[in-house]
Design an enzyme around this catalytic site. Structure first.
Site, short mmCIF file in Angstrom:
data_model
loop_
_atom_site.label_atom_id
_atom_site.label_comp_id
_atom_site.label_asym_id
_atom_site.label_seq_id
_atom_site.Cartn_x
_atom_site.Cartn_y
_atom_site.Cartn_z
N PRO A 98 -1.97 -41.12 -38.68
CA PRO A 98 -1.15 -40.20 -39.47
C PRO A 98 -1.74 -38.78 -39.43
O PRO A 98 -2.96 -38.62 -39.48
CB PRO A 98 -1.23 -40.77 -40.89
N GLY A 102 -6.56 -36.84 -43.36
CA GLY A 102 -8.01 -37.07 -43.48
C GLY A 102 -8.47 -38.25 -42.64
O GLY A 102 -9.57 -38.76 -42.85
N LEU A 103 -7.66 -38.69 -41.68
CA LEU A 103 -8.05 -39.84 -40.86
C LEU A 103 -8.53 -39.42 -39.47
O LEU A 103 -8.63 -40.24 -38.56
CB LEU A 103 -6.91 -40.85 -40.75
N GLY A 104 -8.81 -38.14 -39.32
CA GLY A 104 -9.45 -37.70 -38.08
C GLY A 104 -8.52 -37.58 -36.90
O GLY A 104 -8.97 -37.65 -35.75
N SER A 105 -7.22 -37.37 -37.16
CA SER A 105 -6.27 -37.33 -36.05
C SER A 105 -6.59 -36.22 -35.06
O SER A 105 -6.54 -36.41 -33.84
CB SER A 105 -4.85 -37.22 -36.62
N ALA A 107 -9.51 -34.78 -34.34
CA ALA A 107 -10.71 -35.09 -33.55
C ALA A 107 -10.39 -36.16 -32.51
O ALA A 107 -10.84 -36.08 -31.36
CB ALA A 107 -11.84 -35.57 -34.46
N ALA A 108 -9.59 -37.16 -32.89
CA ALA A 108 -9.29 -38.26 -31.97
C ALA A 108 -8.47 -37.76 -30.78
O ALA A 108 -8.72 -38.14 -29.63
CB ALA A 108 -8.54 -39.37 -32.70
N ASP A 149 -16.47 -35.74 -38.50
CA ASP A 149 -15.29 -36.34 -37.84
C ASP A 149 -15.51 -36.52 -36.34
O ASP A 149 -15.31 -37.60 -35.78
CB ASP A 149 -14.05 -35.44 -38.01
O1 PMV Z 1 -10.80 -34.65 -45.51
P1 PMV Z 1 -11.66 -35.08 -44.37
O2 PMV Z 1 -11.63 -36.55 -44.10
O3 PMV Z 1 -11.53 -34.23 -43.14
O4 PMV Z 1 -13.17 -34.94 -44.87
C1 PMV Z 1 -13.76 -33.80 -45.30
C2 PMV Z 1 -15.15 -34.13 -45.68
C3 PMV Z 1 -15.81 -32.99 -46.45
O5 PMV Z 1 -17.13 -33.46 -46.74
C4 PMV Z 1 -15.10 -32.72 -47.77
C5 PMV Z 1 -15.87 -31.72 -45.63
C6 PMV Z 1 -16.73 -31.79 -44.39
O6 PMV Z 1 -16.56 -30.91 -43.51
O7 PMV Z 1 -17.61 -32.66 -44.28
#
Ligand code: PMV
Length: 309
Positions: A98, A102-105, A107-108, A149
């Site tokens: 998705p 926040g699931l790293g799309s 970067a993947a 990520d």
């Molecule tokens: O929202 P995400 O999964 O991209 O995670 C961010 C993680 C933080 O610690 C809030 C920010 C970071 O750059 O590490």
């Protein structure tokens, strides 16, 4: 030149988000149930053509904006290989991760593109270089990413991540099951990170204690993961969540999902990533995942994923 393809997994943060920005360790793990895929095939007509149907991209490379993540991934790969005049190829990118959740799309997609393009050109880049190039592209998405990520997605293993320190990957002694629930509320990580930065300036002592607490939890969690004491991770997740609530990065929707998961029998639950929206995770017994997924859906989750770490 034969066609080449590469895939890369999504990721989830288990412990230590936000505190990781201030030098504390975080633990993150790949989510292989969702993947980005890049395929590179020869283009007899010459030139480089880029297609990513899910984001409505179908264009010659040279017509994409320079700061477009896909263009940047191709250009950085050609640059790293010292290729000035590339043979023509068609790059096609698809993903089941998705977007902006926040699931790293991001970067993947970058990792898959860099591997597929460098493989097609006959010089697959090392993991170290793939990771470094992906970090550069992450800056387009995140501004000042900690680097967690790109590291998890490149290596495809859980990482114990401390900013600016050598990468530590590790293997769980016993696998454990997570259910990931998406609140459906979009929340740019950079906003939550900026708010925490300001709050820390106003109350440095309190925030330092919160960050230290998260760091301690991440260290204990790593020990439990490596010892195979997976149930013990539940209370650590609950405590980490409370610290994130005190940092003011939760939201009513995330609180509803975390409470629903615990009520339905999860061993522990917490928000995951930047917070304010996005995802939460619940640690569940291997046969309890279905029940927790149903509870999360009933509590408003727009998407759920069960994954084994
Ligand atoms: O929202 P995400 O999964 O991209 O995670 C961010 C993680 C933080 O610690 C809030 C920010 C970071 O750059 O590490």
């Amino acid at each position: 030149m034969p066609s080449t393809s590469a895939s890369a997994p999504g990721k989830v943060i288990l412990f230590g988000e936000h505190a990781v920005v201030y030098g504390q360790p975080a633990i993150a793990a790949p989510v292989s149930q969702v993947q980005a895929k890049a395929v590179v095939m020869p283009n007899p007509a010459g030139g480089i053509q880029v297609a990513a149907p899910q984001i409505a991209v179908d264009s010659p490379l040279r017509e994409l904006p320079l700061e477009h993540a896909l263009a940047k991934a191709v250009e950085l790969t050609l640059g790293a290989l010292g290729v000035e005049r590339s043979p023509g190829f068609k790059l096609r990118v698809t993903s089941t991760i998705p977007l902006a959740a926040g699931l790293g799309s991001g970067a993947a997609v970058s990792v898959a593109v860099i591997r597929a393009v460098s493989g097609f050109l006959g010089h697959p880049l090392s993991d170290k270089t793939v990771n470094e190039l992906t970090f550069e592209i992450e800056k387009i998405h995140h501004g000042t990413p900690s680097g967690v990520d790109n590291t998890v997605v490149t290596y495809g293993l859980p990482v114990f991540f401390i900013k600016d320190q050598p990468i530590e990957t590790f293997k769980p002694k016993r696998p454990f099951t997570l259910v990931i629930g998406d609140s459906g509320v979009p929340s740019p990580t950079s906003v939550a990170v900026g708010d925490v930065r300001e709050a820390r300036l106003a109350e440095p002592g309190r925030y330092q204690r919160l960050f230290d607490g998260c760091g301690q939890i991440a260290r204990q969690a790593r020990a439990h993961i490596e010892d195979g004491q997976v149930e013990a991770l539940g209370p650590l997740m609950d405590r980490n969540h409370e610290l994130l609530v005190e940092m003011d990065v939760s939201s009513p929707e995330l609180e509803t999902l975390v409470a629903a998961a615990r009520q339905a029998g999860a061993w522990g639950a917490k928000l995951s990533g930047g917070g304010r929206g996005g995802n939460m995770i619940a640690l569940v017994s291997p046969d309890g995942a279905k029940q927790i997924r149903r509870a999360l859906q009933a509590a408003g989750a727009v998407n759920t994923i069960t994954t084994e770490i």
